[in-house]
Design a protein around this motif. Sequence first.
Motif, PDB file in Angstrom:
ATOM      1  N   ASN A  29       1.957 -44.712  -9.640  1.00 32.95           N
ATOM      2  CA  ASN A  29       2.640 -43.451  -9.377  1.00 32.95           C
ATOM      3  C   ASN A  29       1.791 -42.259  -9.835  1.00 32.95           C
ATOM      4  OD1 ASN A  29       4.979 -41.834  -8.620  1.00 32.95           O
ATOM      5  ND2 ASN A  29       5.220 -41.494 -10.817  1.00 32.95           N
ATOM      6  N   LYS A  30       1.156 -42.396 -10.988  1.00 31.36           N
ATOM      7  CA  LYS A  30       0.308 -41.315 -11.500  1.00 31.36           C
ATOM      8  C   LYS A  30      -0.955 -41.144 -10.657  1.00 31.36           C
ATOM      9  CE  LYS A  30       1.937 -41.763 -16.267  1.00 31.36           C
ATOM     10  NZ  LYS A  30       1.576 -42.087 -17.672  1.00 31.36           N
ATOM     11  N   LEU A  31      -1.464 -42.238 -10.107  1.00 29.69           N
ATOM     12  CA  LEU A  31      -2.637 -42.134  -9.239  1.00 29.69           C
ATOM     13  C   LEU A  31      -2.320 -41.291  -8.014  1.00 29.69           C
ATOM     14  CD1 LEU A  31      -4.061 -45.790  -9.263  1.00 29.69           C
ATOM     15  CD2 LEU A  31      -4.877 -43.819 -10.550  1.00 29.69           C
ATOM     16  N   VAL A  32      -1.149 -41.536  -7.407  1.00 31.73           N
ATOM     17  CA  VAL A  32      -0.753 -40.761  -6.229  1.00 31.73           C
ATOM     18  C   VAL A  32      -0.526 -39.300  -6.608  1.00 31.73           C
ATOM     19  CG1 VAL A  32       1.003 -40.498  -4.436  1.00 31.73           C
ATOM     20  CG2 VAL A  32       0.251 -42.781  -5.119  1.00 31.73           C
ATOM     21  N   MET A  33       0.160 -39.061  -7.725  1.00 30.68           N
ATOM     22  CA  MET A  33       0.431 -37.691  -8.165  1.00 30.68           C
ATOM     23  C   MET A  33      -0.873 -36.933  -8.411  1.00 30.68           C
ATOM     24  SD  MET A  33       3.741 -37.158  -8.277  1.00 30.68           S
ATOM     25  CE  MET A  33       3.958 -35.814  -9.437  1.00 30.68           C
ATOM     26  N   ASN A  34      -1.837 -37.591  -9.039  1.00 39.19           N
ATOM     27  CA  ASN A  34      -3.115 -36.930  -9.314  1.00 39.19           C
ATOM     28  C   ASN A  34      -3.884 -36.634  -8.028  1.00 39.19           C
ATOM     29  OD1 ASN A  34      -2.573 -37.024 -12.015  1.00 39.19           O
ATOM     30  ND2 ASN A  34      -3.963 -38.713 -12.473  1.00 39.19           N
ATOM     31  N   SER A  35      -3.818 -37.565  -7.066  1.00 42.46           N
ATOM     32  CA  SER A  35      -4.542 -37.369  -5.815  1.00 42.46           C
ATOM     33  C   SER A  35      -3.983 -36.191  -5.042  1.00 42.46           C
ATOM     34  CB  SER A  35      -4.465 -38.644  -4.961  1.00 42.46           C
ATOM     35  OG  SER A  35      -5.085 -39.724  -5.624  1.00 42.46           O
ATOM     36  N   VAL A  36      -2.653 -36.105  -4.955  1.00 39.31           N
ATOM     37  CA  VAL A  36      -2.026 -34.988  -4.257  1.00 39.31           C
ATOM     38  C   VAL A  36      -2.171 -33.702  -5.072  1.00 39.31           C
ATOM     39  CG1 VAL A  36       0.144 -34.090  -3.338  1.00 39.31           C
ATOM     40  CG2 VAL A  36      -0.405 -36.519  -3.096  1.00 39.31           C
ATOM     41  N   GLY A  37      -1.980 -33.799  -6.376  1.00 35.64           N
ATOM     42  CA  GLY A  37      -2.059 -32.617  -7.227  1.00 35.64           C
ATOM     43  C   GLY A  37      -3.433 -32.007  -7.312  1.00 35.64           C
ATOM     44  N   SER A  38      -4.470 -32.763  -6.929  1.00 37.90           N
ATOM     45  CA  SER A  38      -5.834 -32.243  -6.998  1.00 37.90           C
ATOM     46  C   SER A  38      -6.049 -31.068  -6.051  1.00 37.90           C
ATOM     47  CB  SER A  38      -6.835 -33.355  -6.665  1.00 37.90           C
ATOM     48  OG  SER A  38      -6.650 -33.798  -5.320  1.00 37.90           O
ATOM     49  N   LEU A  39      -5.100 -30.859  -5.124  1.00 33.83           N
ATOM     50  CA  LEU A  39      -5.194 -29.718  -4.217  1.00 33.83           C
ATOM     51  C   LEU A  39      -4.998 -28.390  -4.944  1.00 33.83           C
ATOM     52  CD1 LEU A  39      -3.036 -31.188  -1.325  1.00 33.83           C
ATOM     53  CD2 LEU A  39      -5.504 -30.848  -1.257  1.00 33.83           C
ATOM     54  N   TYR A  40      -4.397 -28.435  -6.123  1.00 35.22           N
ATOM     55  CA  TYR A  40      -4.009 -27.214  -6.821  1.00 35.22           C
ATOM     56  C   TYR A  40      -4.837 -27.028  -8.086  1.00 35.22           C
ATOM     57  CZ  TYR A  40       0.030 -28.153  -3.861  1.00 35.22           C
ATOM     58  OH  TYR A  40       0.843 -28.430  -2.811  1.00 35.22           O
ATOM     59  N   SER A  49      -8.907 -42.755  -7.545  1.00 33.05           N
ATOM     60  CA  SER A  49      -8.583 -41.892  -8.675  1.00 33.05           C
ATOM     61  C   SER A  49      -9.759 -41.013  -9.081  1.00 33.05           C
ATOM     62  CB  SER A  49      -8.129 -42.744  -9.861  1.00 33.05           C
ATOM     63  OG  SER A  49      -7.897 -41.946 -10.993  1.00 33.05           O
ATOM     64  N   ASP A  50     -10.932 -41.600  -9.207  1.00 34.02           N
ATOM     65  CA  ASP A  50     -12.084 -40.831  -9.676  1.00 34.02           C
ATOM     66  C   ASP A  50     -12.471 -39.737  -8.684  1.00 34.02           C
ATOM     67  OD1 ASP A  50     -12.018 -42.510 -11.803  1.00 34.02           O
ATOM     68  OD2 ASP A  50     -13.787 -43.678 -11.249  1.00 34.02           O
ATOM     69  N   LEU A  51     -12.354 -40.025  -7.393  1.00 35.12           N
ATOM     70  CA  LEU A  51     -12.686 -39.040  -6.359  1.00 35.12           C
ATOM     71  C   LEU A  51     -11.502 -38.154  -6.016  1.00 35.12           C
ATOM     72  CD1 LEU A  51     -14.743 -41.304  -3.903  1.00 35.12           C
ATOM     73  CD2 LEU A  51     -15.618 -39.749  -5.654  1.00 35.12           C
ATOM     74  N   GLN A  52     -10.338 -38.430  -6.627  1.00 34.79           N
ATOM     75  CA  GLN A  52      -9.102 -37.692  -6.355  1.00 34.79           C
ATOM     76  C   GLN A  52      -8.828 -37.647  -4.851  1.00 34.79           C
ATOM     77  OE1 GLN A  52      -9.755 -33.926  -8.372  1.00 34.79           O
ATOM     78  NE2 GLN A  52      -8.739 -34.687 -10.196  1.00 34.79           N
ATOM     79  N   GLU A  53      -8.928 -38.822  -4.235  1.00 35.14           N
ATOM     80  CA  GLU A  53      -8.774 -38.928  -2.792  1.00 35.14           C
ATOM     81  C   GLU A  53      -7.486 -39.677  -2.452  1.00 35.14           C
ATOM     82  OE1 GLU A  53     -11.367 -40.433   1.103  1.00 35.14           O
ATOM     83  OE2 GLU A  53     -11.969 -40.985  -0.926  1.00 35.14           O
ATOM     84  N   PHE A  54      -6.754 -39.139  -1.471  1.00 37.67           N
ATOM     85  CA  PHE A  54      -5.511 -39.768  -1.041  1.00 37.67           C
ATOM     86  C   PHE A  54      -5.409 -39.668   0.478  1.00 37.67           C
ATOM     87  CE2 PHE A  54      -0.748 -39.240  -0.386  1.00 37.67           C
ATOM     88  CZ  PHE A  54      -0.504 -40.601  -0.421  1.00 37.67           C
ATOM     89  N   LYS A  55      -5.347 -40.821   1.131  1.00 43.11           N
ATOM     90  CA  LYS A  55      -5.149 -40.890   2.571  1.00 43.11           C
ATOM     91  C   LYS A  55      -3.950 -41.782   2.858  1.00 43.11           C
ATOM     92  CE  LYS A  55     -10.006 -40.205   3.876  1.00 43.11           C
ATOM     93  NZ  LYS A  55     -11.171 -40.765   4.609  1.00 43.11           N
ATOM     94  N   PHE A  56      -3.140 -41.335   3.826  1.00 41.14           N
ATOM     95  CA  PHE A  56      -1.923 -42.085   4.145  1.00 41.14           C
ATOM     96  C   PHE A  56      -1.629 -41.924   5.633  1.00 41.14           C
ATOM     97  CE2 PHE A  56       2.696 -42.252   4.745  1.00 41.14           C
ATOM     98  CZ  PHE A  56       3.009 -43.468   4.150  1.00 41.14           C
ATOM     99  N   ARG A  57      -1.262 -43.029   6.247  1.00 40.13           N
ATOM    100  CA  ARG A  57      -0.916 -42.998   7.662  1.00 40.13           C
ATOM    101  C   ARG A  57       0.327 -43.852   7.891  1.00 40.13           C
ATOM    102  NH1 ARG A  57      -4.709 -44.909  12.807  1.00 40.13           N
ATOM    103  NH2 ARG A  57      -3.284 -44.209  14.447  1.00 40.13           N
ATOM    104  N   PHE A  58       1.271 -43.290   8.631  1.00 41.04           N
ATOM    105  CA  PHE A  58       2.533 -43.982   8.919  1.00 41.04           C
ATOM    106  C   PHE A  58       2.828 -43.842  10.411  1.00 41.04           C
ATOM    107  CE2 PHE A  58       7.124 -44.027   9.538  1.00 41.04           C
ATOM    108  CZ  PHE A  58       7.526 -45.125   8.800  1.00 41.04           C
ATOM    109  N   ARG A  59       3.193 -44.966  11.042  1.00 40.55           N
ATOM    110  CA  ARG A  59       3.546 -44.972  12.453  1.00 40.55           C
ATOM    111  C   ARG A  59       4.791 -45.832  12.661  1.00 40.55           C
ATOM    112  NH1 ARG A  59       0.292 -41.619  12.260  1.00 40.55           N
ATOM    113  NH2 ARG A  59      -1.565 -41.230  13.515  1.00 40.55           N
TER     114      ARG A  59
END
Length: 762
Positions: free
Chosen positions: A301-312, A358-368
């Motif tokens: 959960n923290k990994l996802v939060m950090n990846s999305v939060g890295s935008l700010y 986590s280290d690259l603060q990268e988050f990709k997601f695809r839903f269909r």
Amino acid sequence: MGQKLTEQLILEIFLGSKDQKFSMDGKFDKLLSSYDDLVVLLPEVLGKRLPKEMKKIGKFNIVGKAKVSTTALETDFKMATDLGNGQVDLHMNNMDFIDKASYSGNIILTNFDVGAVLSRKDIGRTTLNLDVDGVGFTEKYLNTVIKGDISKLDYNKYTYNNIVVNGNFKLPYYKGQIAINDPNLNLSFDGLLDLSKKENRYDFHINVENSDLRKLKFVGDSISHFKGDVVVQLSGNSIENLQGDIFINDAEYQNPKSTYVFDQVNLNSSFDADRLRTITISSNDVVDGKIVGKFRFDQLNKLVMNSVGSLYTNYKPYKVKKGQFLNFNFRVYDKVVEMLYPEINIDSSTVVRGKIDSDLQEFKFRFRSKKITADKNTFDNIRINIDNKNPLYNAYVELDSIKTPYYKIRDFNLINVTANDTLYVRSEFKGGNEGEDYFNLDLYHTIDKNKNNIIGIKKSEMKFKDYLWYLNENAEKDNQIIVDQYFKNFSFDNIVLSHENQKIDLNGVIKGTDYKDLVLTFEDVDINKITPVNSKFVFDGNLNGNVNYKQNKNVYQPTASIKIDHLVMNKTELGTLNFDISGDENFKKFTVNSSIQNGFTESFRANGTFAIENKETIMDMSLKLEGFNLATLGTIGGDVISNVRGSVSGNAAVIGNLKKPEINGRLYVEKAGMTIPYLNTDYELSDRTVIDLTNEKFLFRNNQLTDTKYGTKGLLNGSIEHNNFGDWKLDLNVTSKRLVALDTKDSEDARIFWNSLYKWIC
């Protein structure tokens, strides 16, 4: 000292020189004592050897024999205690080192509160008969064989019956069999639990022939049954390093909606030489896919939060272990979603895939997914893309349509981009049955220094029923929603929807689950511009007032005070509507006071209460009508009845369940009439005609009926029955020497009508 010995007591106590050892041989017809009493009596002998758990038993009464020395114990007695009764036939040796003492014998407990002894609130009383043969009482030395029956065991507020155990406990090790033949659980376990090594080993087979999870208190659904065969072959001491296989075969689950059969589900977890983890789920019924990476479940959960939060820029990331990443790709089938969430259905082509680094603060997601149905809402052809490193957009959402019972949306799309520490969101879509409405929404999201989420509303427009409305029309900066980082506290500041001089305003706060103060205000709103299109009812009027919802812990204060000037229904002006409602502090009972003032006459009044009981609405209302215009009901008859006219007065009571209330009363109609287009006839009722209401019927008794064209007359008797104002049934009888029933030109329809009437008369 607390001991009471009666009748026969034989003691042989040798307390000679210090080289001699203590021994006692006793037969007790009655021995009333407690742990504390025994320790005080023989502190050196029993104080160091009796398990301290005995202290929780309280007072006990023993009848039987006991032979005690410093190294051995032989007992054969019955015991009554504050926690229940028991019978012990036990031989113990090597008591001078109690942790490694050996023992064998039989233990019987009857309605005994083992939960109190073990300090476990989830365990209650038990009745059992067990043979034991082993060594030790602590985890380090315990090695014992237990065999026997547990006829009753209270666990998790349910009483299990008919449990058979046969196994070897050598903590942290168990190997053996457990069988449960309870009316609500038929289960067998055979295998090994080995917790003795650095990585635990689980190798067992469980067969569940039947289980009622609702009665076992595991779920709250009205129906929840499971059966299946499970084989577990795993090693590891936590979910973070578990590896091996789980095989689930011939599983079947039943909930209130349906029964779901799963032929086979295989789960595999493995690590390569570099500790790269692969979790694979193989199933044609549940989920098919895999996760590959290096990660900790407790930090996902923290990994996802950090990846999305890295935008700010303001976002302060959670501390997580370095070097974590994962790729996932799953196909999700409808069965598992419908089983877990019965109100939701998904298309079996649904795909979820993505990447987190986590280290690259990268988050990709695809839903269909081609289709998702939730309750009575349908979402068609859903596409979601999220990429926090994409320079053009960070998220893109598309749906072909969203269908609800109240409104339809089509061509929905949402896109967001990040600039200057702010996430800007734009959404466009059409609404209405024919897509005649449109919505262009501009929002933004940022995070302040306290990690609060700021959701702002920029000037946005929406066209509804050919009227253009604006959100934040003046582009004020304080039109926003503030949400704390835990999504528990919300603040709504000046959320304004406006059109010309009309305004709807939302303000308020939500703090956790036990405090709310929300106010919705209406200012000079034309109700025709905000109510959905309805072919039977068209409203006009000027709406002012507010709706207030307050809650402070268990005290509720819901209120509403609304006024509609110049209320018009189906082109008929009714007057001024005043509507007030207030709820009790339990949010279960509501008091209603409503009236329509038409000039100097109060044409309508409704007073009373409605209560929410077991998710049902229970009414207790009194209605009063005085010259209420019947023309408002003219559209209800559709093409069958038109030109409804006149006025109605009287009283009625509405009592009972809203789905099927009892309506009783008496109405009087003046200058009432209607046209039947199919027959080309128009009729009037005589003034002061009485219509009685009883349950779900309108009763007519000798009411004079006159056709307005020729003046012919008849008497109307019978009833009109309905099912909560639907499924109408007519049982009417008209008697007359001369009454116009049909006044149409010659046509095929007319000939058919008269032929049918002639056959019926004959």
